[in-house]
Scaffold this active site. Structure first.
Site, PDB file in Angstrom:
ATOM      1  CD  GLU A 138      -2.541  11.136   9.111  1.00 12.18           C
ATOM      2  OE1 GLU A 138      -3.621  10.626   9.328  1.00 12.18           O
ATOM      3  OE2 GLU A 138      -1.612  10.590   8.732  1.00 12.18           O
ATOM      4  CG  HIS A 191      -0.338   5.220   9.588  1.00 15.22           C
ATOM      5  ND1 HIS A 191      -1.690   5.169   9.348  1.00 15.22           N
ATOM      6  CD2 HIS A 191      -0.120   6.311   9.608  1.00 15.22           C
ATOM      7  CE1 HIS A 191      -2.226   6.356   8.958  1.00 15.22           C
ATOM      8  NE2 HIS A 191      -1.123   7.202   9.032  1.00 15.22           N
ATOM      9  CG  HIS A 233      -6.113  10.168  13.556  1.00 17.00           C
ATOM     10  ND1 HIS A 233      -6.452   9.650  12.083  1.00 17.00           N
ATOM     11  CD2 HIS A 233      -7.304  10.338  14.455  1.00 17.00           C
ATOM     12  CE1 HIS A 233      -7.801   9.037  12.473  1.00 17.00           C
ATOM     13  NE2 HIS A 233      -8.248   9.440  13.593  1.00 17.00           N
ATOM     14  CG  HIS A 253      -4.475   6.941  12.761  1.00 18.21           C
ATOM     15  ND1 HIS A 253      -3.241   7.626  13.196  1.00 18.21           N
ATOM     16  CD2 HIS A 253      -4.502   7.421  11.416  1.00 18.21           C
ATOM     17  CE1 HIS A 253      -2.630   8.296  12.211  1.00 18.21           C
ATOM     18  NE2 HIS A 253      -3.441   8.226  11.033  1.00 18.21           N
ATOM     19  CG  HIS A 259      -2.111   1.078   1.256  1.00 20.59           C
ATOM     20  ND1 HIS A 259      -1.954   2.250   1.126  1.00 20.59           N
ATOM     21  CD2 HIS A 259      -3.357   0.622   1.181  1.00 20.59           C
ATOM     22  CE1 HIS A 259      -3.152   2.780   1.052  1.00 20.59           C
ATOM     23  NE2 HIS A 259      -4.205   1.868   1.102  1.00 20.59           N
TER      24      HIS A 259
END
Length: 441
Positions: free
Chosen positions: A345, A339, A372, A378, A296
């Site tokens: 964020e 992560h 976050h 999260h 990803h």
């Protein structure tokens, strides 16, 4: 055809210029732009020449932002400004509360009181840095039900406007911009504008960037093509107001709102040329990059705009969009992974659902948002994890949602009104409950 319908048609017309960060020019009346000299002894048509600088005069040419405006009256012709109420607008440094390491999520803003214009409907969620030092950013939301009659400008930073519900017509000094959900508009630092509504009510998000102006990220090993294409950014054609009489002008300066009543409209620029200009970008034109084998990619691959800092690769704030795309990774957990991140964020949702979060009542919904902060763990909620872990790995089209993120190098401190809001989801942590232990030694 009503005045606003005519203005919207003009704003959506084929006369739009295109491109990003380059020199542009436009005139509403033929002959209004002087040739060869920015500030001739006598500007054409009896206009005044004025330079609007969005950067220091001596910044490198590639980073210099300035526009020459040819207007009916110079901006200097105004009465003194006086303080006015800040409403729900707050500015860095944010000292009402302390930075919170917990994960936070909010439902959409409640309905506005009748008669709330865009400026009165601005509500600050939080931010970082110091506006007086030109560092950091702020996250605002807005909810409004009437068009502005007054004019606004922000000396503290540029405004990236992200509509979520209802379109906006931005009457700026340099012309008209129409922006709908799925598009974003940027109003540069110091540019005056008015927001008129293209729907009964409007709702959305704003990133106020105190730092270096947003620009396109470098492409690096991607090569010459990909992500946001410069040609897809639209700037306005000149359109001016020749209005006599009282016009309220509100200026945001070092965190406070100041007001003055002009005897004319300051949106009186007949012609202009330069690089310090508003623009609109359609997020659906974003050219998404991704894996075609396994794993990803990091969300940085979705960066539309970045505000550089003094450390290469470490942005003051990035604007990231999760646009429609294909997922094809082999033996790969398809939604965003669990992560912790050195960046902080704030994520919002424009439409549909986000592939790593459960939608619906009490979930991550359009108009809502999550915060976050740096190193806050999260990732997908339990329901999403269970579904993705068992999904058949075949090419999958993600086109039922449009989410975005304001990502910043510093922690975001929530305002007191955000930390205590009724629409704060106080049970947000529960979405990760039930992630069971599967490992057995």
């Amino acid at each position: 055809m009503s005045g606003i319908e005519q203005a919207r048609k003009t704003a959506e017309g084929l006369e739009y210029l295109s491109g990003f960060g380059n020199e542009h020019s436009s005139e509403a009346v033929p002959g209004a732009l002087p040739l060869g000299r920015n500030s001739p002894q006598r500007a054409p048509l009896g206009l005044y020449a004025e330079q609007l600088s969005g950067s220091a005069f001596t910044e490198p040419r590639a980073h210099n932002r300035r526009s020459w405006l040819y207007r009916i009256r110079p901006s200097a012709a105004h009465p003194p400004f006086v303080r006015t109420d800040n409403g729900a607008v707050r500015t860095a440094p944010f000292t009402e509360t302390v930075p919170d390491p917990n994960r936070l999520r909010w439902d959409p803003l409640p309905e506005p009181a009748p008669g709330t214009d865009w400026l009165a409907g601005l509500w600050t969620l939080g931010g970082n840095g110091d506006a007086t030092q030109r560092t950091g950013m702020a996250v605002h939301l807005y909810h409004a039900d009437v068009s502005m009659r007054r004019v606004f400008s922000d000396a503290d930073g540029e405004l990236l406007i992200v509509p979520e519900q209802g379109g906006l017509l931005l009457r700026t000094e340099l012309g008209l911009l129409s922006v709908e959900p799925g598009e974003v508009a940027l109003v540069p630092r110091g540019v005056r504008f008015r927001v008129e509504l293209l729907a009964d009510t409007v709702r959305g998000y704003v990133c106020e960037n105190y730092g270096q102006p947003f620009t396109l990220p470098e492409l690096g090993p991607i090569g010459a093509n990909g992500l946001a294409n410069p040609r897809d950014f639209r700037v306005p054609v000149a359109a001016y107001e020749d209005v006599e009489g009282g016009v309220e002008v509100v200026n945001k300066f070092c965190g406070n709102l100041w007001t003055a009543t002009y005897d004319h409209s300051p949106l009186d620029v007949v012609a202009w040329h330069g690089s310090h200009v508003p623009y609109v970008y359609d997020l659906r034109t974003f050219n998404v990059m991704g894996t075609i084998s396994y794993d990803h990619p990091d969300p940085s691959i979705f960066t539309v705009l970045t505000s550089p800092s003094d450390t290469p690769g470490l942005a003051g704030v990035d604007f990231v969009v999760f646009a429609p795309r294909w997922l094809v990774g082999e033996d790969t957990f398809r939604p965003p992974y669990f992560h912790r991140n050195v960046m902080s964020e704030y994520m919002g949702l424009i439409e549909g659902a986000y592939d790593a979060k459960t939608a619906g009542k009490g979930g991550f919904v359009p108009g809502g948002g999550s915060l976050h902060n740096m190193m806050s763990a999260h990732g997908p909620d339990r329901e999403t994890f269970d579904r993705a872990s068992a999904a058949e790995l075949r090419p999958q089209r993600i086109d039922d949602g449009l989410a975005f993120m304001f990502e910043t190098r510093w922690p975001v401190t929530a305002t007191a009104q955000a930390a205590n809001a009724d629409h704060l989801q106080r049970a947000y942590d529960d979405v990760w409950q039930g992630l069971e232990r599967h490992f057995r030694s």
